[in-house]
Design a protein around this motif. Structure first.
Motif, PDB file in Angstrom:
ATOM      1  N   ASN A  43       0.816  -1.222   0.000  1.00  0.00           N
ATOM      2  CA  ASN A  43       0.000   0.000   0.000  1.00  0.00           C
ATOM      3  C   ASN A  43       0.842   1.260   0.000  1.00  0.00           C
ATOM      4  O   ASN A  43       0.471   2.278  -0.596  1.00  0.00           O
ATOM      5  CB  ASN A  43      -0.937  -0.001   1.215  1.00  0.00           C
ATOM      6  CG  ASN A  43      -2.069  -1.001   1.078  1.00  0.00           C
ATOM      7  OD1 ASN A  43      -2.439  -1.377  -0.026  1.00  0.00           O
ATOM      8  ND2 ASN A  43      -2.611  -1.435   2.206  1.00  0.00           N
ATOM      9  N   THR A  44       1.965   1.196   0.686  1.00  0.00           N
ATOM     10  CA  THR A  44       2.815   2.387   0.811  1.00  0.00           C
ATOM     11  C   THR A  44       3.993   2.384  -0.153  1.00  0.00           C
ATOM     12  O   THR A  44       4.797   3.319  -0.134  1.00  0.00           O
ATOM     13  CB  THR A  44       3.363   2.490   2.252  1.00  0.00           C
ATOM     14  OG1 THR A  44       4.137   1.312   2.551  1.00  0.00           O
ATOM     15  CG2 THR A  44       2.217   2.609   3.254  1.00  0.00           C
ATOM     16  N   ASN A  45       4.066   1.326  -0.996  1.00  0.00           N
ATOM     17  CA  ASN A  45       5.225   1.166  -1.880  1.00  0.00           C
ATOM     18  C   ASN A  45       6.508   1.314  -1.063  1.00  0.00           C
ATOM     19  O   ASN A  45       7.437   2.018  -1.438  1.00  0.00           O
ATOM     20  CB  ASN A  45       5.199   2.178  -3.028  1.00  0.00           C
ATOM     21  CG  ASN A  45       6.219   1.859  -4.109  1.00  0.00           C
ATOM     22  OD1 ASN A  45       6.663   0.719  -4.240  1.00  0.00           O
ATOM     23  ND2 ASN A  45       6.597   2.870  -4.885  1.00  0.00           N
ATOM     24  N   GLY A  46       6.511   0.592   0.073  1.00  0.00           N
ATOM     25  CA  GLY A  46       7.566   0.800   1.048  1.00  0.00           C
ATOM     26  C   GLY A  46       8.712  -0.187   0.995  1.00  0.00           C
ATOM     27  O   GLY A  46       9.289  -0.497   2.039  1.00  0.00           O
ATOM     28  N   ILE A  47       9.019  -0.713  -0.180  1.00  0.00           N
ATOM     29  CA  ILE A  47      10.162  -1.615  -0.285  1.00  0.00           C
ATOM     30  C   ILE A  47      11.449  -0.816  -0.130  1.00  0.00           C
ATOM     31  O   ILE A  47      11.739   0.074  -0.928  1.00  0.00           O
ATOM     32  CB  ILE A  47      10.153  -2.357  -1.639  1.00  0.00           C
ATOM     33  CG1 ILE A  47       8.913  -3.238  -1.746  1.00  0.00           C
ATOM     34  CG2 ILE A  47      11.408  -3.195  -1.804  1.00  0.00           C
ATOM     35  CD1 ILE A  47       8.809  -4.003  -3.032  1.00  0.00           C
ATOM     36  N   LYS A  48      12.215  -1.154   0.889  1.00  0.00           N
ATOM     37  CA  LYS A  48      13.419  -0.387   1.203  1.00  0.00           C
ATOM     38  C   LYS A  48      14.680  -0.965   0.582  1.00  0.00           C
ATOM     39  O   LYS A  48      15.704  -0.289   0.508  1.00  0.00           O
ATOM     40  CB  LYS A  48      13.586  -0.293   2.721  1.00  0.00           C
ATOM     41  CG  LYS A  48      12.428   0.433   3.411  1.00  0.00           C
ATOM     42  CD  LYS A  48      12.641   0.484   4.914  1.00  0.00           C
ATOM     43  CE  LYS A  48      11.485   1.204   5.599  1.00  0.00           C
ATOM     44  NZ  LYS A  48      11.665   1.262   7.077  1.00  0.00           N
ATOM     45  N   GLN A  49      14.630  -2.232   0.173  1.00  0.00           N
ATOM     46  CA  GLN A  49      15.790  -2.858  -0.458  1.00  0.00           C
ATOM     47  C   GLN A  49      15.306  -3.875  -1.484  1.00  0.00           C
ATOM     48  O   GLN A  49      14.217  -4.416  -1.365  1.00  0.00           O
ATOM     49  CB  GLN A  49      16.687  -3.524   0.587  1.00  0.00           C
ATOM     50  CG  GLN A  49      15.963  -4.476   1.514  1.00  0.00           C
ATOM     51  CD  GLN A  49      16.840  -4.936   2.657  1.00  0.00           C
ATOM     52  OE1 GLN A  49      18.064  -4.865   2.584  1.00  0.00           O
ATOM     53  NE2 GLN A  49      16.220  -5.436   3.712  1.00  0.00           N
ATOM     54  N   GLN A  50      16.108  -4.127  -2.486  1.00  0.00           N
ATOM     55  CA  GLN A  50      15.733  -5.023  -3.572  1.00  0.00           C
ATOM     56  C   GLN A  50      16.906  -5.923  -3.943  1.00  0.00           C
ATOM     57  O   GLN A  50      18.074  -5.543  -3.780  1.00  0.00           O
ATOM     58  CB  GLN A  50      15.295  -4.227  -4.816  1.00  0.00           C
ATOM     59  CG  GLN A  50      14.029  -3.421  -4.642  1.00  0.00           C
ATOM     60  CD  GLN A  50      13.724  -2.581  -5.862  1.00  0.00           C
ATOM     61  OE1 GLN A  50      14.640  -2.162  -6.592  1.00  0.00           O
ATOM     62  NE2 GLN A  50      12.454  -2.310  -6.108  1.00  0.00           N
ATOM     63  N   LEU A  51      16.566  -7.098  -4.470  1.00  0.00           N
ATOM     64  CA  LEU A  51      17.588  -8.033  -4.940  1.00  0.00           C
ATOM     65  C   LEU A  51      17.935  -7.716  -6.396  1.00  0.00           C
ATOM     66  O   LEU A  51      17.048  -7.630  -7.245  1.00  0.00           O
ATOM     67  CB  LEU A  51      17.069  -9.469  -4.818  1.00  0.00           C
ATOM     68  CG  LEU A  51      18.058 -10.583  -5.186  1.00  0.00           C
ATOM     69  CD1 LEU A  51      19.224 -10.598  -4.202  1.00  0.00           C
ATOM     70  CD2 LEU A  51      17.354 -11.929  -5.211  1.00  0.00           C
ATOM     71  N   TRP A  52      19.233  -7.567  -6.675  1.00  0.00           N
ATOM     72  CA  TRP A  52      19.698  -7.240  -8.020  1.00  0.00           C
ATOM     73  C   TRP A  52      20.873  -8.128  -8.407  1.00  0.00           C
ATOM     74  O   TRP A  52      21.544  -8.708  -7.557  1.00  0.00           O
ATOM     75  CB  TRP A  52      20.141  -5.769  -8.092  1.00  0.00           C
ATOM     76  CG  TRP A  52      19.001  -4.811  -8.097  1.00  0.00           C
ATOM     77  CD1 TRP A  52      18.356  -4.291  -7.004  1.00  0.00           C
ATOM     78  CD2 TRP A  52      18.356  -4.262  -9.242  1.00  0.00           C
ATOM     79  NE1 TRP A  52      17.344  -3.459  -7.402  1.00  0.00           N
ATOM     80  CE2 TRP A  52      17.314  -3.414  -8.769  1.00  0.00           C
ATOM     81  CE3 TRP A  52      18.534  -4.389 -10.614  1.00  0.00           C
ATOM     82  CZ2 TRP A  52      16.478  -2.698  -9.631  1.00  0.00           C
ATOM     83  CZ3 TRP A  52      17.706  -3.682 -11.462  1.00  0.00           C
ATOM     84  CH2 TRP A  52      16.686  -2.849 -10.985  1.00  0.00           C
ATOM     85  N   GLY A  53      21.105  -8.215  -9.726  1.00  0.00           N
ATOM     86  CA  GLY A  53      22.290  -8.879 -10.228  1.00  0.00           C
ATOM     87  C   GLY A  53      23.458  -7.902 -10.246  1.00  0.00           C
ATOM     88  O   GLY A  53      23.269  -6.685 -10.354  1.00  0.00           O
ATOM     89  N   LEU A  54      24.660  -8.445 -10.144  1.00  0.00           N
ATOM     90  CA  LEU A  54      25.859  -7.615 -10.119  1.00  0.00           C
ATOM     91  C   LEU A  54      26.917  -8.207 -11.044  1.00  0.00           C
ATOM     92  O   LEU A  54      27.357  -9.340 -10.851  1.00  0.00           O
ATOM     93  CB  LEU A  54      26.414  -7.516  -8.691  1.00  0.00           C
ATOM     94  CG  LEU A  54      25.528  -6.772  -7.683  1.00  0.00           C
ATOM     95  CD1 LEU A  54      25.861  -7.193  -6.265  1.00  0.00           C
ATOM     96  CD2 LEU A  54      25.721  -5.264  -7.852  1.00  0.00           C
ATOM     97  N   GLN A  55      27.285  -7.456 -12.071  1.00  0.00           N
ATOM     98  CA  GLN A  55      28.389  -7.850 -12.933  1.00  0.00           C
ATOM     99  C   GLN A  55      29.676  -7.383 -12.253  1.00  0.00           C
ATOM    100  O   GLN A  55      29.997  -6.200 -12.238  1.00  0.00           O
ATOM    101  CB  GLN A  55      28.236  -7.220 -14.318  1.00  0.00           C
ATOM    102  CG  GLN A  55      27.094  -7.800 -15.120  1.00  0.00           C
ATOM    103  CD  GLN A  55      26.957  -7.167 -16.493  1.00  0.00           C
ATOM    104  OE1 GLN A  55      27.521  -6.101 -16.750  1.00  0.00           O
ATOM    105  NE2 GLN A  55      26.203  -7.808 -17.366  1.00  0.00           N
TER     106      GLN A  55
END
Length: 333
Positions: free
Chosen positions: A169-181
């Protein structure tokens, strides 16, 4: 049948057992030693399954997780499910442990290229699939791990549902999983920072790493995705992992579109209108009508879901009974 990561088996058994009361007609059995699981990946998976099981195979173009019980070489049962656990087309095969070597050999004879655990780990990391114990820990929720496609806010109740709904509801994602080259080798747990020119601020940590040989080094990591309450674009930026430069890239398996949930209609006004006025009365009636219609629609949807669930359960019980009958016949022989 419930499939889980091998290193989570005992923990899950203990957790499920906590919710089974003495009066419940429920039992949990670990069948890991009786079954083997194979994954068939690639664009030719449909053709291979047709060759392996014949015309009985009907899962082509079916949705993810749809499954059927088939027979291999006359008697050996195989549960075939749509999906590979990666963003790659294919199927998951659950077979009797005694028949697993023959099924494996048959797949190789039809041109399939064998993969080991190291190959799977390489595919998992480059695809961005989070794993239990590395990306999936109590420190991270499924939305942060890029599992938005696997989360429902309408099913429930389940532990953590309210928290996930609030985050959505708050779009409150504070961290995300990403790929790293990566530019060189790195160890899981390594600190991820902004570049030295940007102050070398800590923004995350590395969770998985794989050496791709001629294709360099690759890893997965959680990165802080909000700054001062605003979502920060991360794809394509350069960061540092243990002081060495790395490029943030998207990975195929993760999804970042937050799950949808039903919302109730609401009405607000900056001016106060007496409740006795025709405008207010009409608005109240309209709101009540919409609320009643929404309630009826939700009830109908729930009834349809329950009916579909009952049909799936009935079909699953029939398949299980057939498999058990086959096992009994083999034991008698």
């Amino acid at each position: 049948m419930l499939i889980t990561s091998p290193n989570m088996k005992q923990q899950l058994l203990q957790r499920l057992d906590k919710y089974i009361f003495p009066a419940d007609d429920v039992s949990i059995t670990d069948v890991s030693d009786k079954c083997k699981m194979l994954t068939l990946l690639g664009p030719q998976a449909d053709d291979v399954m047709q060759q392996l099981t014949g015309d009985a195979f009907v899962l082509e173009d079916e949705p993810y997780c749809r499954h059927q019980l088939l027979k291999f070489a006359g008697n050996a049962p195989i549960i075939v499910a749509v999906g590979t656990g990666l963003a790659v087309p294919g199927y998951t095969l659950i077979v009797d442990a005694r028949a697993a070597p023959d099924v494996y050999a048959a797949l190789v004879n039809k041109g399939c290229v064998p993969m080991g655990e190291a190959d799977w780990e390489r595919a998992r990391i480059t695809q961005g699939r989070p794993a239990a114990g590395t990306e999936l820990t109590p420190d991270h929720n499924p939305l942060e791990a890029g599992l938005c496609h696997a989360v429902s806010l309408e099913k429930g109740c389940y532990i953590g549902q309210e928290t996930l709904a609030k985050v959505t509801n708050t779009n409150g994602i504070k961290q995300q999983l990403w790929g790293l080259q990566l530019s060189c080798r790195a160890l899981p747990g390594a600190t991820i920072t902004t570049s030295a020119a940007e102050g070398a601020e800590v923004i995350g940590r590395l969770t998985s790493y794989v050496n791709l040989e001629q294709n360099g080094h690759f890893g997965l990591g959680y990165l802080r995705s909000r700054k001062r309450g605003v979502q920060v674009p991360l794809e394509g930026i350069t960061v540092e992992v243990d002081g060495q430069p790395a490029k943030v890239v998207n990975v195929p398996y993760v999804t970042r579109q937050l799950p949808k949930q039903q919302t109730s209609s609401s009405s607000s006004s900056s001016a106060s209108i007496p409740s006795s006025s025709p405008t207010a009365a009409n608005a109240d009636v309209g709101i009540q009508d919409r609320a009643a219609a929404a309630k009826q629609a939700k009830a109908a949807e729930k009834a349809a879901q329950e009916a579909a669930k009952a049909e799936r359960l009935k079909a699953m019980q029939a398949r299980l009974a057939a498999w058990q009958a086959t096992q009994q016949q083999e034991q008698q022989q």
